[in-house]
Every structure is written in C-alpha cells, then in structure tokens.
Design a protein around this motif. Structure first.
Motif, mmCIF file in Angstrom:
data_model
loop_
_atom_site.group_PDB
_atom_site.id
_atom_site.type_symbol
_atom_site.label_atom_id
_atom_site.label_comp_id
_atom_site.label_asym_id
_atom_site.label_seq_id
_atom_site.Cartn_x
_atom_site.Cartn_y
_atom_site.Cartn_z
ATOM 1 N N LEU A 418 108.817 37.367 28.915
ATOM 2 C CA LEU A 418 108.807 36.370 27.805
ATOM 3 C C LEU A 418 108.982 35.240 27.964
ATOM 4 O O LEU A 418 108.401 34.227 27.519
ATOM 5 C CB LEU A 418 109.652 37.263 26.522
ATOM 6 N N THR A 422 106.551 31.911 28.035
ATOM 7 C CA THR A 422 106.677 30.910 26.907
ATOM 8 C C THR A 422 106.792 29.440 27.445
ATOM 9 O O THR A 422 106.084 28.559 26.977
ATOM 10 C CB THR A 422 107.963 31.179 25.940
ATOM 11 N N ARG A 456 110.160 35.248 18.577
ATOM 12 C CA ARG A 456 109.157 36.117 17.954
ATOM 13 C C ARG A 456 109.312 36.807 16.571
ATOM 14 O O ARG A 456 109.893 37.615 16.231
ATOM 15 C CB ARG A 456 109.170 37.567 18.640
ATOM 16 N N THR A 458 109.365 36.875 12.190
ATOM 17 C CA THR A 458 108.182 37.352 11.012
ATOM 18 C C THR A 458 107.694 35.691 10.610
ATOM 19 O O THR A 458 106.499 35.470 10.438
ATOM 20 C CB THR A 458 108.793 37.948 10.208
ATOM 21 N N GLU A 483 97.228 30.131 18.298
ATOM 22 C CA GLU A 483 97.413 31.383 19.109
ATOM 23 C C GLU A 483 98.434 32.538 18.489
ATOM 24 O O GLU A 483 98.661 33.751 18.668
ATOM 25 C CB GLU A 483 97.949 31.292 20.340
ATOM 26 N N LEU A 484 99.434 32.067 17.473
ATOM 27 C CA LEU A 484 100.626 33.049 17.224
ATOM 28 C C LEU A 484 100.255 33.918 15.987
ATOM 29 O O LEU A 484 100.988 34.541 15.247
ATOM 30 C CB LEU A 484 101.776 32.048 16.642
ATOM 31 N N ASP A 486 98.690 36.450 15.695
ATOM 32 C CA ASP A 486 98.574 37.837 16.073
ATOM 33 C C ASP A 486 100.295 38.295 15.891
ATOM 34 O O ASP A 486 100.555 39.574 15.847
ATOM 35 C CB ASP A 486 98.178 38.153 17.334
ATOM 36 N N THR A 487 101.091 37.383 16.222
ATOM 37 C CA THR A 487 102.611 37.721 16.353
ATOM 38 C C THR A 487 103.553 37.358 15.359
ATOM 39 O O THR A 487 104.561 37.780 15.243
ATOM 40 C CB THR A 487 103.092 37.309 17.918
ATOM 41 N N ILE A 488 103.128 36.236 14.694
ATOM 42 C CA ILE A 488 103.962 35.822 13.773
ATOM 43 C C ILE A 488 103.256 35.929 12.354
ATOM 44 O O ILE A 488 102.040 35.406 12.232
ATOM 45 C CB ILE A 488 104.335 34.133 13.910
#
Length: 581
Positions: A418, A422, A456, A458, A483-484, A486-488
């Motif tokens: 990760l 990053t 990562r 919320t 791009e974030l 999907d993860t944030i």
C-alpha cells in the motif's frame, strides 16, 4: 546583461550541505532595475534556491558549496551579510509563518522599521496595513490569524521597509481569490509607481500573463530562458512541458484558431467577439435551488454538523466567534469544496470534523461517532485530516516512514505494498528516503496527500491541498481525488483554487461570517456575482471569458467553452488536453 541590472548572477553554482549534486548549476542571470519578474518552473526546479541568492541566504545561511558571483544593488552578496542586504531586498518566504516573530500584527509590521531607526516607522506601518486591507487586524495576535491573514502580515512587514527589491515566494498560495488579485495589483502599483523591482515565484499562469513584465523559466537548477512576458506566454508548449500550462484564455483562443496569446480576459473577449449562440444551453442549465440534499437514508450520512458554535479565547479572555450556528450534512459520494474568504472558518470546520477540536456548543457526528466521545487519534480510523502547513505532518526520518506510520501501526493487511503504491501515485518514489521537511513546497504537499491516502479513511479532509503546487502536480492531485471515489466515502477540500472547485467538486459549501451562506453546485456559484463578492471569490478565467462573450450559464472548463463557441474545434486542438480531466 541589461543596461541597469539590479540583480546580476555570473556562473553561480550552489550545493546544499550533504547533497550529492548541485542545486544551482552555472547560473547566469540579469534582472533589470524596475522589472516585474515571474520565476516559473516545476516543483523542485530550484526556483526558491535561486531567489535566496538575491538576499544572501545562499550562501550565508545555507552554508553549502558556493561558486561564482552574485551582485544585488551593486553589492557582492558573498562579501556582504544577510542583515545588510535585508534593507534592500524584502523577502516573503514560502514558509512565511517562520518569519513572524512579534506578538501582534502591528508589532510585526513595525519591527524592521523600528530596528533600522526610521523615524516614520508608525507611518510606514499604517501605510502597509492600509495597502493590504488589514488595518482591522492591527491588534490581533499572530497566533489568532488564519493562514491567509498571516501571509498578508508577512508581506506588509516587507512593504513597510520600502525596499528596492521585493521577492515573494508563492504570493497567492493561501489567499482567497479576490485578495490574491489585489496582492498582484498592489505589487504592480509598487513596481510601476515606485520603481520597486518585484520578483515572484509563481505557478498561476494567469497572474504571470497579466502582471509580469518578464519571465524566467528554471529547470534543474538553471534558467532555460529569460524573456519578455508576451514572448514567454507565446511558448505555450514549452511552458507546459515544465508544469506551467498556458492560461485558460490562451488555450481557448488558440484552440479557436487565434495564434496570438491574449493576456487578459478583456483582451480575449475582444479578440473573439460575441459567442455565436448566447442562449441558454439546456444541457448545462444550472439548478437554481440550493443543493441541500435532504433526501437519502441515514446510512448515506458520513458526517453531520448540527447547530455548532465555536470560538477562540483571546489573551484578554474574550471569545472571538469563528463558527456561529453551523449546520451541515455530508453524504456518501460527496465531493465538497469548502470556500470562503480568509478567516471565514474553513480550517476550524475541518478540525471540528476531524475531532482535533470539539465545538463549544452543538454536535459533530462522523461515521456515526460523536467527536466528543473519542480522541482524535482514534477518530483517525475514520477520518483523515491533511494540514494546511505540510511540515506539521512529517514526524519520521523519511517520507516513506511517514506514509507507512498509520497503516503499519494499525497493522493494515498488505501495508508495505500500500505504501509503495501510494508513493508511486503521488510521484514521490524517487524521493521516498528524503526527510519530508527537506523537500520543496510542492513536493511536501504531495507527500502529505500520500500520508492521507495511506490511511484509507471514510472521510478525507484536505486543507488547501493544491497551494504551492505547479499545475501538473495540481492536476495530479485532482486526478487522484477522482480515483478515490471507490475507497473513500466522501471528501471535503477547503480551497481558494477555483479551478479545483470547477473541475472536481460536485457541491460547494460557502462559508461567511461563521455559517453556511450557500450550499450549491459549482456552476451556480459562478453564476452568482453577489455570492462571489460576499465570499471574496473570483471565478476561473474561462468562466469569466464565457460571461464576457455572452454565454449563459458560463462554462466551467476550456473544452466546454470551445465546444459551445465552435463545436468542431473541441476534438482537434492539443492545448485542450493541458490541465484537463
């Protein structure tokens, strides 16, 4: 060499202590007395190091390996001192907070004139404050100031000395757009009416084109060229290669077949004439109703701020209100730009959301957790806050260690991969073993973004993430935020960067006098002159140009402008891809 150089460098090279290569390489440069020079180049190109030769910090403070000759106002900087040069060269640093040493704004601005024995020190102090519209801050303590207010104070302290040369490193990095424009207008006034030589280190091409008289392009520690501003802005492709894409108005007019580069919105509008179709485009008609977003389930709520009041206690024990009865709901999928003038409460609101501070009244709920019930360190499992001042986020010996700190301590599965992924995203792999505090300002911004991404969270909170970035790096930040999704779950960005607002945000929260004065979409914001004026905001150049040629609603980006002005031009001109997403 010019006829009357106020700055003259001959074969100057410099290497920082412990570095393996020269930062400045055989620099030859002359700046004429009375010039207004913009120094441009990508992050890490050595723009700041070059300018520190002008006031003697290189080589007297940074005592590395120095060779060649640097003459400023006829003084050899090597045989002089920083103190002697400081009365001739005023310098506002990129990390300007470090040059504020007195308790109040008035004390800070008068400090140098008093120390130099000027009998008119009070007049100089009042004049500098009036020029920058900060007279109302005169008795405010430095620690009470917002980032933008502190920046203005640092500039005023320089102006009070009435120097022969003023060097400003990133003059608009933390200022609201209206005040940023005013700063340049004031610098132009000093230059033209008082003959002061002005040097700015700048990434904003629109300010360069409008105000500079000449431009120095720096790459890998050496000037590539020093040209009159019109010749410089005509070199759009070469500037873009060095992280300085052409201003929006130039990209638009050249895409429409006009080779000469206009330097102002008015000039571009005159060149183009009225838009062929000035009627409302139904495809982009803004919704006039505020985006309150009361629909949706409670499960969609990422954070909620309810009737929050927050104040800071002054030294006199009085309460200074910053947040006054604020209500806000952040929902899953939100890409929120938090905007407003300097001192409007943007940073305070972010810190309340992060749990770094708790409100004096009201409640803040993040990911279902009342921020009063959990420490900021435990809340960091849910929310990441990237500080306005990057240096505050560097705790370890290297960027890689700083990025790894959270995922390693929290034992996130696959954290080494990760971290490397990053670092690659923010283009810092090659600098990962450097101490973050030794990086350039733009590199530090990217490093702090990497720290936040590796958490990562919320909810991701970013305070001026594009300040001090070259355009290529800024575009990379915008792309990474894209791009974030999907993860944030949601992102909130406090910013003065109206291009970021136009190109990334789907919701804009406007703060004024401690509360939400508008909750709207970007297109509607830029169609509300009253709201823009109240919040000290200025639309992107292309939006202003759209309004000037009669487009309604105004366009948000260059491609949209060109498509609506001349649809067949959109797909054929390479300039439209510069800075576009």
């Amino acid at each position: 060499m010019t006829d009357d150089p106020v700055i003259h460098l001959r074969d100057v090279s410099f290497r920082y202590p412990g570095a393996s290569h020269d930062t400045l390489r055989n620099v030859n440069l002359s700046i004429e007395r009375g010039d207004f020079v913009a120094v441009v180049g990508g992050n890490g190109s050595a723009k700041t190091t070059l300018c520190k030769t002008f006031n003697g910090l290189v080589p007297h403070y940074w005592s590395g390996e120095f060779s060649g000759t640097a003459e400023v106002c006829g003084i050899d900087t090597y045989s002089s001192t920083v103190a002697e040069l400081s009365s001739r060269v005023g310098y506002v640093y990129q990390d300007f907070t470090n040059q504020l040493v007195r308790p109040t704004v008035r004390d800070e601005i008068s400090f140098s004139p008093i120390n130099f024995g000027f009998a008119d020190h009070a007049e100089r102090t009042a004049e500098a404050m009036e020029m920058l519209r900060i007279t109302d801050l005169a008795d405010r303590y430095i620690w009470q100031l917002s980032g933008g207010q502190a920046h203005l104070t640092a500039l005023a302290s320089v102006l009070a000395m009435r120097p022969e040369i003023i060097v400003v490193d990133e003059p608009v990095a933390e200022l609201d757009p209206a005040r940023a424009l005013e700063i340049y207008q004031r610098l132009e006034l000093l230059n033209r009416q008082h003959g002061i030589t002005v040097v700015t280190i700048e990434h904003h091409a629109e300010f360069i084109a409008r105000f500079a008289r000449s431009v120095v392009l720096v790459d890998h520690g050496c000037p590539v060229w020093h040209l009159p501003v019109q010749d410089a802005v005509n070199r759009t492709a070469q500037l873009a290669e060095h992280g300085i894409p052409a201003p929006q108005i130039i990209r638009a007019t050249q895409a429409l077949g006009y080779p000469d580069a206009p330097r102002t919105v008015a000039a571009a509008a005159e060149l183009l004439g009225p838009a062929p179709n000035t009627g409302t485009d139904p495809a982009v008609t803004p919704q006039r109703d505020p985006v309150v977003r009361i629909s949706g389930t409670e499960a969609d709520t990422v954070a909620r701020v309810h009737d929050v009041h927050h104040s800071y206690r002054t030294v006199e024990s009085e309460l200074q209100t910053v947040i006054d009865g604020l209500d806000l709901t952040i929902r899953r999928g939100d890409r929120i730009a938090l905007v407003g003038g300097n001192g409007s409460g943007k940073t305070t609101l972010l810190k309340l959301l992060a749990g770094i501070m708790v409100p004096r009244e009201g409640e803040v709920i993040v990911d279902g957790i009342d921020t009063r019930s959990r420490s900021a360190s435990r809340l960091s499992d849910h929310v990441a806050y990237l500080w306005q001042e990057p240096r505050q986020m560097f705790l370890r010996e290297s960027v890689r260690s700083d990025v790894a700190l959270f995922p390693r301590e929290r034992k996130i599965r696959g954290w080494p991969e990760l971290v490397e992924r990053t670092l690659d995203k923010v283009r810092l792999t090659e600098l990962a073993d450097r101490d973050g505090r030794s990086l350039s300002g733009g590199q530090q911004r990217r490093a702090t973004l990497a720290i936040g991404l590796a958490m990562r969270p919320t909810l991701l909170l970013l305070d001026e993430p594009t300040a001090s970035l070259d355009i290529a790096s800024r575009d990379a930040v915008i792309a990474m935020l894209d791009e974030l999704s999907d993860t944030i779950a949601a992102s909130v960005v406090a910013t003065h960067d109206m291009t970021l607002v136009a190109e990334w945000a789907d919701r804009v929260i406007v703060l004024s006098r401690g509360t939400v004065s508008a909750d709207i979409r970007p297109r509607e914001l830029f169609d509300r002159p009253d709201l823009l004026a109240d919040a000290n905001l200025v639309p992107p150049q292309i939006t202003e140009l759209g309004r000037a040629v009669g487009m309604h609603p105004a366009p948000l980006n260059v491609a949209e402008f060109v498509d609506r002005f001349h649809p067949s031009a959109t797909s054929v001109h390479p300039l439209l891809t510069q800075g576009a997403h």
